[in-house]
Design a protein around this motif. Sequence first.
Motif, PDB file in Angstrom:
ATOM      1  N   TRP A  71      60.672  67.835  -5.777  1.00 51.79           N
ATOM      2  CA  TRP A  71      61.986  67.433  -5.296  1.00 51.79           C
ATOM      3  C   TRP A  71      62.714  66.899  -6.524  1.00 51.79           C
ATOM      4  O   TRP A  71      62.606  65.708  -6.820  1.00 51.79           O
ATOM      5  N   GLY A  72      63.386  67.731  -7.251  1.00 59.90           N
ATOM      6  CA  GLY A  72      63.995  67.294  -8.501  1.00 59.90           C
ATOM      7  C   GLY A  72      62.908  66.911  -9.488  1.00 59.90           C
ATOM      8  O   GLY A  72      62.054  67.718  -9.830  1.00 59.90           O
ATOM      9  N   HIS A  73      62.895  65.649  -9.910  1.00 56.21           N
ATOM     10  CA  HIS A  73      61.892  65.165 -10.869  1.00 56.21           C
ATOM     11  C   HIS A  73      60.656  64.585 -10.191  1.00 56.21           C
ATOM     12  O   HIS A  73      59.694  64.233 -10.868  1.00 56.21           O
ATOM     13  N   PRO A 127      66.114  57.566  -4.739  1.00 58.42           N
ATOM     14  CA  PRO A 127      67.520  57.754  -5.108  1.00 58.42           C
ATOM     15  C   PRO A 127      67.759  58.427  -6.458  1.00 58.42           C
ATOM     16  O   PRO A 127      68.821  58.990  -6.674  1.00 58.42           O
ATOM     17  N   PHE A 128      66.782  58.389  -7.358  1.00 59.46           N
ATOM     18  CA  PHE A 128      66.958  58.997  -8.680  1.00 59.46           C
ATOM     19  C   PHE A 128      66.180  60.298  -8.840  1.00 59.46           C
ATOM     20  O   PHE A 128      65.870  60.705  -9.962  1.00 59.46           O
ATOM     21  N   LYS A 129      65.854  60.966  -7.745  1.00 63.79           N
ATOM     22  CA  LYS A 129      65.042  62.185  -7.850  1.00 63.79           C
ATOM     23  C   LYS A 129      65.698  63.264  -8.701  1.00 63.79           C
ATOM     24  O   LYS A 129      65.009  64.116  -9.255  1.00 63.79           O
ATOM     25  N   PHE A 135      64.701  56.041 -20.972  1.00 64.24           N
ATOM     26  CA  PHE A 135      64.817  54.602 -20.775  1.00 64.24           C
ATOM     27  C   PHE A 135      64.986  54.225 -19.312  1.00 64.24           C
ATOM     28  O   PHE A 135      65.164  53.060 -18.990  1.00 64.24           O
ATOM     29  N   GLY A 136      64.968  55.186 -18.433  1.00 65.47           N
ATOM     30  CA  GLY A 136      65.078  54.965 -17.004  1.00 65.47           C
ATOM     31  C   GLY A 136      66.433  55.409 -16.475  1.00 65.47           C
ATOM     32  O   GLY A 136      67.413  55.293 -17.194  1.00 65.47           O
ATOM     33  N   PRO A 137      66.400  55.986 -15.286  1.00 62.50           N
ATOM     34  CA  PRO A 137      65.247  56.128 -14.415  1.00 62.50           C
ATOM     35  C   PRO A 137      64.238  57.146 -14.969  1.00 62.50           C
ATOM     36  O   PRO A 137      64.612  58.160 -15.535  1.00 62.50           O
ATOM     37  N   ASN A 138      62.957  56.821 -14.778  1.00 57.30           N
ATOM     38  CA  ASN A 138      61.866  57.668 -15.251  1.00 57.30           C
ATOM     39  C   ASN A 138      60.642  57.424 -14.365  1.00 57.30           C
ATOM     40  O   ASN A 138      60.779  56.868 -13.269  1.00 57.30           O
ATOM     41  N   SER A 139      59.466  57.809 -14.838  1.00 56.20           N
ATOM     42  CA  SER A 139      58.252  57.653 -14.029  1.00 56.20           C
ATOM     43  C   SER A 139      57.974  56.190 -13.705  1.00 56.20           C
ATOM     44  O   SER A 139      57.489  55.869 -12.619  1.00 56.20           O
ATOM     45  N   ASN A 140      58.284  55.295 -14.633  1.00 58.25           N
ATOM     46  CA  ASN A 140      58.071  53.864 -14.398  1.00 58.25           C
ATOM     47  C   ASN A 140      59.019  53.335 -13.329  1.00 58.25           C
ATOM     48  O   ASN A 140      58.641  52.490 -12.511  1.00 58.25           O
ATOM     49  N   THR A 141      60.249  53.834 -13.340  1.00 57.84           N
ATOM     50  CA  THR A 141      61.230  53.432 -12.334  1.00 57.84           C
ATOM     51  C   THR A 141      60.741  53.837 -10.940  1.00 57.84           C
ATOM     52  O   THR A 141      60.807  53.046  -9.992  1.00 57.84           O
TER      53      THR A 141
END
Length: 174
Positions: A71-73, A127-129, A135-141
């Motif tokens: 789903w996106g990222h 919400p950030f898919k 630096f975010g949004p990323n996997s940590n986010t």
Amino acid sequence: MSDKERFLGSLNPAMYQVFLFISPANMPFSFATHPWLVVNRKGVVSRFGVAMKKDVDTEKIFGDLPDQMSWGHVHRNKFPPWQGIQIFPFSSKFFWTGRLINFEEGDEGSVSRRMIDFIERSGETYPFKDHYSLFGPNSNTYVQWVLNNFPESHLGLPWNAFGKGKARHASEQS
């Protein structure tokens, strides 16, 4: 004992379990962390995480793992549960070893069960898919967003999970 062996030895087909794994990020950012979540719904194991590469085809098959979706990222089962990400971006030859940080488990009414329901819907609800940044949004986010929704869990990201602070904004949007 390796983290893969620790993970496999901890799997309980009678329980609901959420495992938090990390590996170094891709080179040259390997000082940072890349996390993902593995869920065990009474013996059905799936990996959920965010990757830099966005796959437009939501049913793209990445290998021979069952139930792969994007789903996106946000990806389900892009890699085996215990495997880290690629050492070099966009290379499928060399991978980091995943490290099992901790896990949460319980029965029907547990925080683990609620977390699994939430994580399994996250492909549609995160919400950030469709957005990714180093630096975010990323996997940590993404992982921090899940954890923020379950403050009673015992799971937490390390200090070098850069981008986890963006999860506050994700929670405001969800």
